[in-house]
Design a protein around this motif. Structure first.
Motif, PDB file in Angstrom:
ATOM      1  N   TRP A   1       0.829  -1.204   0.000  1.00  0.00           N
ATOM      2  CA  TRP A   1       0.000   0.000   0.000  1.00  0.00           C
ATOM      3  C   TRP A   1       0.865   1.256   0.000  1.00  0.00           C
ATOM      4  N   THR A   2       0.393   2.288  -0.688  1.00  0.00           N
ATOM      5  CA  THR A   2       0.960   3.626  -0.597  1.00  0.00           C
ATOM      6  C   THR A   2      -0.081   4.523   0.068  1.00  0.00           C
ATOM      7  N   VAL A   3       0.330   5.259   1.082  1.00  0.00           N
ATOM      8  CA  VAL A   3      -0.607   6.088   1.852  1.00  0.00           C
ATOM      9  C   VAL A   3      -0.090   7.527   1.884  1.00  0.00           C
ATOM     10  N   ASN A   4      -0.960   8.469   1.544  1.00  0.00           N
ATOM     11  CA  ASN A   4      -0.648   9.893   1.644  1.00  0.00           C
ATOM     12  C   ASN A   4      -1.625  10.577   2.591  1.00  0.00           C
ATOM     13  N   TYR A   5      -1.117  11.591   3.264  1.00  0.00           N
ATOM     14  CA  TYR A   5      -1.938  12.428   4.136  1.00  0.00           C
ATOM     15  C   TYR A   5      -1.718  13.870   3.713  1.00  0.00           C
ATOM     16  N   VAL A   6      -2.793  14.562   3.351  1.00  0.00           N
ATOM     17  CA  VAL A   6      -2.699  15.927   2.839  1.00  0.00           C
ATOM     18  C   VAL A   6      -3.509  16.853   3.742  1.00  0.00           C
ATOM     19  N   GLN A   7      -2.869  17.920   4.182  1.00  0.00           N
ATOM     20  CA  GLN A   7      -3.516  18.887   5.060  1.00  0.00           C
ATOM     21  C   GLN A   7      -3.206  20.291   4.561  1.00  0.00           C
ATOM     22  N   TRP A   8      -4.203  21.181   4.610  1.00  0.00           N
ATOM     23  CA  TRP A   8      -4.044  22.575   4.203  1.00  0.00           C
ATOM     24  C   TRP A   8      -3.666  23.368   5.461  1.00  0.00           C
ATOM     25  N   ILE A   9      -2.370  23.540   5.679  1.00  0.00           N
ATOM     26  CA  ILE A   9      -1.877  23.945   6.990  1.00  0.00           C
ATOM     27  C   ILE A   9      -2.062  25.430   7.285  1.00  0.00           C
ATOM     28  N   ASN A  10      -2.398  26.237   6.277  1.00  0.00           N
ATOM     29  CA  ASN A  10      -2.636  27.658   6.557  1.00  0.00           C
ATOM     30  C   ASN A  10      -4.127  27.981   6.633  1.00  0.00           C
ATOM     31  N   ARG A  11      -4.963  26.944   6.741  1.00  0.00           N
ATOM     32  CA  ARG A  11      -6.402  27.116   6.971  1.00  0.00           C
ATOM     33  C   ARG A  11      -6.753  26.428   8.277  1.00  0.00           C
ATOM     34  N   GLU A  12      -7.237  27.208   9.217  1.00  0.00           N
ATOM     35  CA  GLU A  12      -7.540  26.662  10.535  1.00  0.00           C
ATOM     36  C   GLU A  12      -8.627  25.597  10.452  1.00  0.00           C
ATOM     37  N   LEU A  13      -8.325  24.414  10.991  1.00  0.00           N
ATOM     38  CA  LEU A  13      -9.274  23.293  11.057  1.00  0.00           C
ATOM     39  C   LEU A  13      -9.820  22.900   9.688  1.00  0.00           C
ATOM     40  N   ALA A  14      -8.984  23.009   8.661  1.00  0.00           N
ATOM     41  CA  ALA A  14      -9.410  22.608   7.323  1.00  0.00           C
ATOM     42  C   ALA A  14      -9.539  21.093   7.234  1.00  0.00           C
ATOM     43  N   PRO A  15     -10.418  20.603   6.357  1.00  0.00           N
ATOM     44  CA  PRO A  15     -10.500  19.153   6.150  1.00  0.00           C
ATOM     45  C   PRO A  15      -9.168  18.602   5.651  1.00  0.00           C
ATOM     46  N   SER A  16      -8.945  17.340   5.910  1.00  0.00           N
ATOM     47  CA  SER A  16      -7.741  16.668   5.422  1.00  0.00           C
ATOM     48  C   SER A  16      -8.142  15.512   4.530  1.00  0.00           C
ATOM     49  N   ILE A  17      -7.185  15.020   3.761  1.00  0.00           N
ATOM     50  CA  ILE A  17      -7.414  13.858   2.902  1.00  0.00           C
ATOM     51  C   ILE A  17      -6.399  12.778   3.254  1.00  0.00           C
ATOM     52  N   ILE A  18      -6.906  11.579   3.491  1.00  0.00           N
ATOM     53  CA  ILE A  18      -6.062  10.397   3.599  1.00  0.00           C
ATOM     54  C   ILE A  18      -6.326   9.562   2.351  1.00  0.00           C
ATOM     55  N   ALA A  19      -5.294   9.302   1.568  1.00  0.00           N
ATOM     56  CA  ALA A  19      -5.442   8.536   0.325  1.00  0.00           C
ATOM     57  C   ALA A  19      -4.640   7.254   0.432  1.00  0.00           C
TER      58      ALA A  19
END
Length: 220
Positions: free
Chosen positions: A197-215
């Motif tokens: 498996w390949t797993v990525n975690y993406v977060q928009w770090i300059n937006r407070e409490l922004a949604p994240s994506i785990i792929a």
């Protein structure tokens, strides 16, 4: 087995496919928002004739996108625990997709941890999750996804993915219980065998409490 390029890629390399829809503000951005990034990933995983699952179909926007990608020869399974969500999603797809372009649609009014038994292992190209509650001001926000059932659903989904298939999880940490559910998904995903498996975690770090994506991509 078809050859495919890696699904998980550097954000600045995201390229969207042309689509018959109004231009959105983020269409010309190199770094997309979470909705567009998810769709870019699905477009790389799904081909006409494939099977895709919307595990939390909500109001049907993602269901419609999956239906457009799989095409008339494909199948989309749309799951939601709320009958009102199933109806809204079904109406949205019917309104926005002509019958000759519509894939086989299977509507499942169940918890997202219960996929139909007749879906074969390693047959699904993409499984999509939006955690939390049904969006909209008129939604019942006491009905939310829970860590335990989400993890059971993901474990079942991993068995259904074909090689080169993809799971995306959008986690809404601003919602009550959201941080705990995101943490549970991250814990499960980070312990997957890196040989498989390949797993990525993406977060928009300059937006407070922004949604994240785990792929999560199943390697070819």
């Amino acid at each position: 087995m078809r050859a495919a390029e890696p699904l998980l890629f550097v954000l600045s390399a995201c390229v969207s496919r042309p689509a018959a829809r109004p231009v959105k503000a983020w269409d010309n951005q190199l770094l997309p928002n979470q909705a567009k990034l998810s769709r870019d990933l699905w477009a790389r995983a799904i081909r006409p004739g494939d099977t895709a699952i919307d595990a939390t179909c909500g109001r049907g926007k993602d269901t419609l996108t999956l239906a457009e990608m799989t095409g008339a020869s494909g199948m989309v399974v749309a799951v939601d625990i709320q009958p009102s969500a199933i109806k809204q999603s079904k109406d949205y797809v019917e309104k926005n997709l002509s019958p000759e372009k519509k894939p086989t649609m299977l509507w499942v009014n169940e918890s997202h941890e219960r996929f139909p038994n007749d879906i074969q292992a390693e047959s699904v190209s993409a499984i999509v999750y939006n955690l939390g509650y049904l969006p909209g001001d008129d939604s019942d926000r006491t009905i939310v996804t829970k860590s335990e059932s989400t993890i059971r659903s993901l474990q079942a989904g991993l068995e259904l993915l074909r090689r080169g298939g993809l799971i995306t999880v959008t986690a809404y940490i601003k919602q009550e219980g959201g941080p705990e559910e995101e943490a549970a998904v991250l814990d499960m995903a980070s312990n997957l065998d890196p040989k498989l498996w390949t797993v990525n975690y993406v977060q928009w770090i300059n937006r407070e409490l922004a949604p994240s994506i785990i792929a999560i991509e199943k390697k070819i």
